[in-house]
Design a protein around this motif. Structure first.
Motif, PDB file in Angstrom:
ATOM      1  N   CYS A 110       0.872  -1.181   0.000  1.00 32.57           N
ATOM      2  CA  CYS A 110       0.000   0.000   0.000  1.00 32.57           C
ATOM      3  C   CYS A 110       0.910   1.231   0.000  1.00 32.57           C
ATOM      4  O   CYS A 110       0.724   2.150  -0.779  1.00 32.57           O
ATOM      5  CB  CYS A 110      -0.908  -0.013   1.226  1.00 32.57           C
ATOM      6  N   SER A 290      -8.868  -4.859  -1.015  1.00 35.17           N
ATOM      7  CA  SER A 290      -8.251  -4.436   0.254  1.00 35.17           C
ATOM      8  C   SER A 290      -8.940  -3.202   0.821  1.00 35.17           C
ATOM      9  O   SER A 290      -9.329  -3.165   1.986  1.00 35.17           O
ATOM     10  CB  SER A 290      -6.773  -4.106   0.048  1.00 35.17           C
ATOM     11  N   ASP A 324      -3.421  -5.143  -1.431  1.00 31.67           N
ATOM     12  CA  ASP A 324      -2.324  -4.875  -0.497  1.00 31.67           C
ATOM     13  C   ASP A 324      -1.728  -6.176   0.040  1.00 31.67           C
ATOM     14  O   ASP A 324      -2.448  -7.028   0.585  1.00 31.67           O
ATOM     15  CB  ASP A 324      -2.833  -4.080   0.720  1.00 31.67           C
ATOM     16  N   HIS A 326       2.026  -7.346   2.327  1.00 32.02           N
ATOM     17  CA  HIS A 326       3.188  -6.790   3.041  1.00 32.02           C
ATOM     18  C   HIS A 326       3.971  -7.945   3.670  1.00 32.02           C
ATOM     19  O   HIS A 326       3.364  -8.863   4.224  1.00 32.02           O
ATOM     20  CB  HIS A 326       2.744  -5.794   4.132  1.00 32.02           C
ATOM     21  N   ALA A 339      -3.474  -6.072   5.001  1.00 32.93           N
ATOM     22  CA  ALA A 339      -2.495  -6.652   4.063  1.00 32.93           C
ATOM     23  C   ALA A 339      -2.452  -8.169   4.163  1.00 32.93           C
ATOM     24  O   ALA A 339      -2.531  -8.737   5.257  1.00 32.93           O
ATOM     25  CB  ALA A 339      -1.114  -6.068   4.341  1.00 32.93           C
TER      26      ALA A 339
END
Ligand code: PEP
Ligand code: MN
Length: 371
Positions: A110, A290, A324, A326, A339
């Protein structure tokens, strides 16, 4: 009315000159010229704006250099689908095809936080056969004290790492027209190792000056998100702003609408509009699960709500997923709670593939039923 000229017609040719002279003297009509530079050919379209009801389509079709004429019956002159309108519903950018008939995944951060996380993300994408990502450098935040993104300072390492991992297109939000130049400069300075799709966020859907700036440039395609508190028609008109300035490489994104009726999701999911956008316009349609759902809650079947809504959008024919991920969501500077993790990437891709296959099967069924 749109006058579509024969491909590759030269502006200096006698046909073009005589056609242009003829159209110029039509009463109460203004002309706007659009050129589409494809890989194979240049397509020129002349938009007749004004009192076109009085014009005979066949007469204009008979003029030199004209391939065909489309009478526009509805709104969205450039991006809309009109009667007998066979203009393309796809485009290519940096070797990747974007169309109303295929599906591309843009999984990524993001917000860019540091080079290590960018590299971990891109490495995982390459290992999973992906060539597109999302990387936020300029973040529009509700709270002025929240992290606003690293801005242009992170662009060099983001672009270099993209080149290292064969990433061809990065979706990157811009919030000011100066960001376009910053991206252009950073790409040039790093030797153009990747491509960028400019993203207009939901808070800027009706920032008309930003739209005009993104529409004027032709280097990058544009992903425009639906405004979260305006009608669908208003958001499609915002996309038409981009096109009216000359850039027709546009993707329209659904990302949920702001209302408490969507609780406990962050927004109410609006992916039922995937087929509507495809019917009204020639734009490929993106879904952003997301920012629609906003949490990692799972249903009793074990699937995350984010995966359920992705499947809903894909089974309805979505053409792009912006999502998203991560490497360490607890350390993400923006939107960590929504995420997905890198371990979940192959699982997400497989789930998405099941939904896409189901969509293709459904589309084949519809075609066989219509015969
Ligand atoms: C984003 O994609 O990072 C974002 C801010 O999305 P939206 O404009 O949909 O809120
Ligand atoms: Mn976000």
């Amino acid at each position: 009315m749109i006058v579509i000229l024969q491909p590759d017609i030269s502006k200096d040719s006698p046909e073009y000159e005589s056609l242009f002279d003829h159209l110029k003297q039509l009463p109460n009509i203004q002309l706007r010229i659009h050129e589409e530079h494809g890989t194979q050919q240049v397509l020129t379209e002349i938009y007749l704006v004004g009192d076109t009801a009085a014009l005979a389509k066949e007469e204009i079709e008979a003029l030199p250099g004209v391939e065909r004429v489309v009478r526009i019956s509805q709104e969205y002159r450039i991006l809309g689908r009109h009667k007998d309108d066979h203009r393309p519903t796809s485009f290519e950018y940096n070797g990747i095809r974007f169309g109303q008939d295929n599906l591309n995944l843009f999984a990524g951060l993001c917000a860019v936080d540091n080079p290590e996380h960018v590299e971990m993300m891109m490495k995982a994408l390459k290992e999973n056969g992906q060539q597109c990502t999302r990387m936020g450098a300029y973040k529009p935040r509700t709270n002025p004290y929240s992290f606003q993104g690293h801005g242009k300072s992170c662009l060099p390492y983001v672009f270099e790492l993209a080149g290292k991992y064969d990433i061809k297109v990065i979706a990157m939000e811009i919030t000011h027209e100066n960001h376009i130049e910053e991206i252009q400069q950073a790409l040039a300075a790093t030797g153009n190792p990747t491509g960028v799709m400019l993203q207009i966020g939901t808070r800027n859907t009706q920032n008309f000056e930003l739209l005009k700036a993104a529409g004027r440039q032709r280097q990058f395609p544009v992903l425009i998100k639906r405004g979260f508190g305006i009608t669908l028609e208003e958001s499609i008109n915002a996309a038409e702003y981009l096109a009216s300035e000359g850039n027709t490489k546009i993707i329209f994104a659904l990302r949920g609408m702001k209302t408490n009726m969507g609780d406990p999701h962050r927004n109410i999911v609006d992916f039922a509009h995937v087929p509507v956008i495809k019917r009204l316009t020639r734009m490929p349609v993106c879904i952003d699960p997301s920012h629609s759902v906003g949490t990692r809650q799972a249903a009793p079947d074990g699937l995350l709500d984010i995966m359920h809504v992705t499947a809903q959008g894909v089974i309805a024919g979505a053409n792009m997923i912006l999502i998203d991920f991560h490497p360490v969501p607890t350390k993400a500077l923006v939107d960590g709670p929504q995420a997905l993790t890198l371990d979940e990437l192959p699982y997400f891709i497989e789930d998405m593939t099941i939904a896409r296959q189901a969509y293709e099967k459904r589309a084949r069924l519809a075609k066989s039923f219509m015969k």
